[in-house]
Design a protein around this motif. Sequence first.
Motif, PDB file in Angstrom:
ATOM      1  N   ALA A  61       0.179   3.455   5.165  1.00  0.00           N
ATOM      2  CA  ALA A  61      -1.058   2.604   5.166  1.00  0.00           C
ATOM      3  C   ALA A  61      -1.768   2.925   6.392  1.00  0.00           C
ATOM      4  N   GLU A 115     -10.794  -1.529  -0.895  1.00  0.00           N
ATOM      5  CA  GLU A 115     -10.876  -2.600  -0.856  1.00  0.00           C
ATOM      6  C   GLU A 115     -12.028  -3.214  -1.534  1.00  0.00           C
ATOM      7  N   ASP A 152      -7.278  -2.523  -3.195  1.00  0.00           N
ATOM      8  CA  ASP A 152      -6.529  -3.212  -2.074  1.00  0.00           C
ATOM      9  C   ASP A 152      -6.832  -4.441  -2.084  1.00  0.00           C
ATOM     10  N   ASN A 161       0.717  -1.214  -0.026  1.00  0.00           N
ATOM     11  CA  ASN A 161       0.066   0.111   0.010  1.00  0.00           C
ATOM     12  C   ASN A 161       0.835   1.252  -0.005  1.00  0.00           C
ATOM     13  N   HIS A 219      -5.603  -0.750   5.412  1.00  0.00           N
ATOM     14  CA  HIS A 219      -4.758  -0.646   4.339  1.00  0.00           C
ATOM     15  C   HIS A 219      -3.328  -0.941   4.931  1.00  0.00           C
TER      16      HIS A 219
END
Length: 424
Positions: free
Chosen positions: A158, A207, A240, A122, A152
């Motif tokens: 992140a 995500e 992600d 990330n 993340h």
Amino acid sequence: MDEAQHLAELDKKHFLHPTSSIQEQQSSGPAFIFKKGYGIYLEDIQGNVVIDGMSSLWNVNVGHGRKNLAEAAKKQMETLAYSSCFATFSNEPAIKLAAKLAQLAPPPLTATFFTSGGSEANDTAYKLARHYWLLKGEPARKKIIARNRSYHGVSMGATSATGLKPFRDFTQSLAPDFFHVDHFEVTALRALIEQEGPDTFAAIVAEPVQGAGGVHVPPADYFKKIKDICTEYGILLITDEVITGFGRTGKMFGMEHYEGVTPDMMCFAKGVTSGYAQLGGVMISEQMHQDFTQLSQGTLLHGYTYSGHATACAIALKNIDLLEQEDLVENAKLRGAELLDGLRSLAVDFDIIQSCRGLGLMAAIEFTGGLAPQIVKEAANRGLICRAVTFDNQDTLVLAPPLIITNEEVEKIITILKDTINSI
């Protein structure tokens, strides 16, 4: 003092655990000291056997104790365990894995930058996105939009992107230029972009299914709307797939559930090796790769010691072979549907269950009354490891068992949960 007690004392004295209660560790010692894993099961040093209902950290997709992965590691280590990939040096497993990922990933993703895990992946994605806009002559494009209830990773970038406030509160100094919007609120996303200025945003990261934030599955048209906004404003879309990749959702990658949505970048880790070695990466589109090639001058000043680690890549190649040969992506789809049906049957029996949700072998039960942590603790005593999510006023139990799970083992999970809830 027996061996288990001795190890527990050493653990308390010398091992600072990740994402754990230091006070609980010091007062009670480690919850389990595992010594063996096989299939979906873990066995501790005292001989207790439990179902690994979380695939450890969402990552042991092909299950524990796979000797063929150990053999792949041994074979590679005996020839070339590791060599640097800086200065255009390379190795055969890294090259072959990058090519294999290009075959598997959603188009137009074709090139991979390797990392050691998801947090690094990330952070790399955010840096590459910002560097990309520098090369394109738009240096103002540096802001990253993430979503509430997202996770993340825990490296600095992140952490700053993670949409779970307690993780951001852990440090008093976050990285700048990260913004958050409600996780499924498209109108708020557009409003934020308009307010800050579209030409100041580098990327949106999301995500396909929010994992650590509580297993939240988006509406069917959500990502199409997000992609349309990215296209309209010229913003990169980073997906992600650290948790959702490599079969977890019943597709090889989670974004395959959303027709017509093509990411510009994709982060992966976890299931790429099923936890048998540390590996992650970022895939970029063919167009981005071409732009980097044409516009870059000098050295790409980003890299990790273990980027393209030969042994890790060899394990990943064998792991992907297992996913394909054993049809584990399809098994995740079928067993995931059975798991969700089983959880919904519990909801009929227990009025403390507010709702159930999931996709593939990612599932969640939403309770009322703050019971999830207690249920998770008691379930472990009864032979099932799962996780409680209490962020953002949630009262959620989540499950993500290995993709090798059978129908009978799904039923065993439901039985343990039913007995656990009855006992409470």
